[in-house]
Design a protein around this motif. Structure first.
Motif, mmCIF file in Angstrom:
data_model
loop_
_atom_site.group_PDB
_atom_site.id
_atom_site.type_symbol
_atom_site.label_atom_id
_atom_site.label_comp_id
_atom_site.label_asym_id
_atom_site.label_seq_id
_atom_site.Cartn_x
_atom_site.Cartn_y
_atom_site.Cartn_z
ATOM 1 N N GLY A 145 67.473 63.110 -9.683
ATOM 2 C CA GLY A 145 67.132 63.883 -10.868
ATOM 3 C C GLY A 145 65.651 64.111 -11.079
ATOM 4 N N ARG A 159 70.012 65.544 -16.809
ATOM 5 C CA ARG A 159 71.185 65.466 -15.939
ATOM 6 C C ARG A 159 72.111 66.661 -16.097
ATOM 7 N NH1 ARG A 159 74.514 59.952 -15.855
ATOM 8 N NH2 ARG A 159 72.412 59.278 -15.264
ATOM 9 N N SER A 205 71.653 62.472 -9.891
ATOM 10 C CA SER A 205 71.868 61.212 -10.620
ATOM 11 C C SER A 205 71.323 60.047 -9.822
ATOM 12 C CB SER A 205 73.352 61.006 -10.903
ATOM 13 O OG SER A 205 74.074 60.955 -9.686
#
Length: 234
Positions: A152, A202, A234
């Motif tokens: 991320g 996210r 993630s």
């Protein structure tokens, strides 16, 4: 840059002064310049002046160390309310093959310590004026690498393969569906590398197909695109 001195938990006081110009270049044939310090406050102001050599480490972070490469004076000055004073700075010799870089720090000096029981917070202002000594044959060569995404975090590496500095103003990251976030740029000195990074939310990351990064600087514009792999979010 501002230095904050905490004397106690009480109302704060701060002086107001300005420095101009905010950047100096000492070119061949004009190896000296003047910097004007102006006291805008209604109280007297005392400032100290100190020159530091300015380099950047392997991560592109600024590193300062004392130097005697340049001549500058005065080292300290007192300014009555509304007054202006000049700081003179000059080079002893031209730069040569690679640009030499410095910061001239103009820093407010603290007043005498408060009387016992007189608690206050003092805010001391400090300006670092970039001073550049350009090379004999300037060569600008910025290199903006392909961005990456991992867990991320979006990262973009910027290299300076030239012999003089360049400055990025901002990096604008967008997904084309409403997400837009800006990263503040900074100076890239000759031979330096710096990685700019940003945490992508996210939900944005998982929905985005492509992230675009617009790099804007002084006389510089570059655009990069990154195809998003949801597994990297993630």
């Amino acid at each position: 840059m501002a230095l904050v001195g905490l004397l106690a938990a009480a109302p704060a006081s701060a002086s107001e002064f300005s420095v101009a110009p905010i950047r100096v270049e000492l070119r061949a044939g004009a190896l000296s310049e003047t910097i004007t310090v102006t006291n805008h406050a209604e109280a007297p102001l005392r400032v100290g002046i100190k020159l530091m050599e300015w380099t950047q480490d392997a991560k592109g972070e600024d590193v300062y160390k004392e130097t005697t490469d340049l001549v500058y004076f005065p080292r300290q000055m007192d300014l009555p309310p509304g007054a202006q004073r000049l700081v003179r700075v000059g080079a002893k010799a031209p730069a040569g093959v690679t640009e030499r870089t410095y910061r001239l720090f103009v820093e407010e000096q603290p007043e005498a310590a408060a009387e016992p029981g007189q608690a206050r917070i003092a805010v001391f202002l400090r300006f670092g004026v970039p001073v550049f000594l350009p090379p004999a044959a300037p060569r600008s060569q910025p290199e903006i690498l392909q961005p990456t995404l991992d867990h991320g975090r979006l990262s973009l590496q910027v290299k300076n393969e030239g012999n003089q500095h360049f400055r990025l103003l901002r990096l604008l990251v967008q997904d084309g569906a409403g997400f837009s976030q800006e990263i503040t740029g900074w100076y890239s000195l000759a031979g330096s590398e710096r990685t700019y990074s940003l945490e992508v939310p996210r939900d944005v990351c998982r929905k985005a197909r492509t992230l675009t990064i617009a790099v804007e600087g002084e006389g510089l514009r570059a655009d990069r695109k990154l195809d998003v792999d949801p597994a990297r979010c993630s």
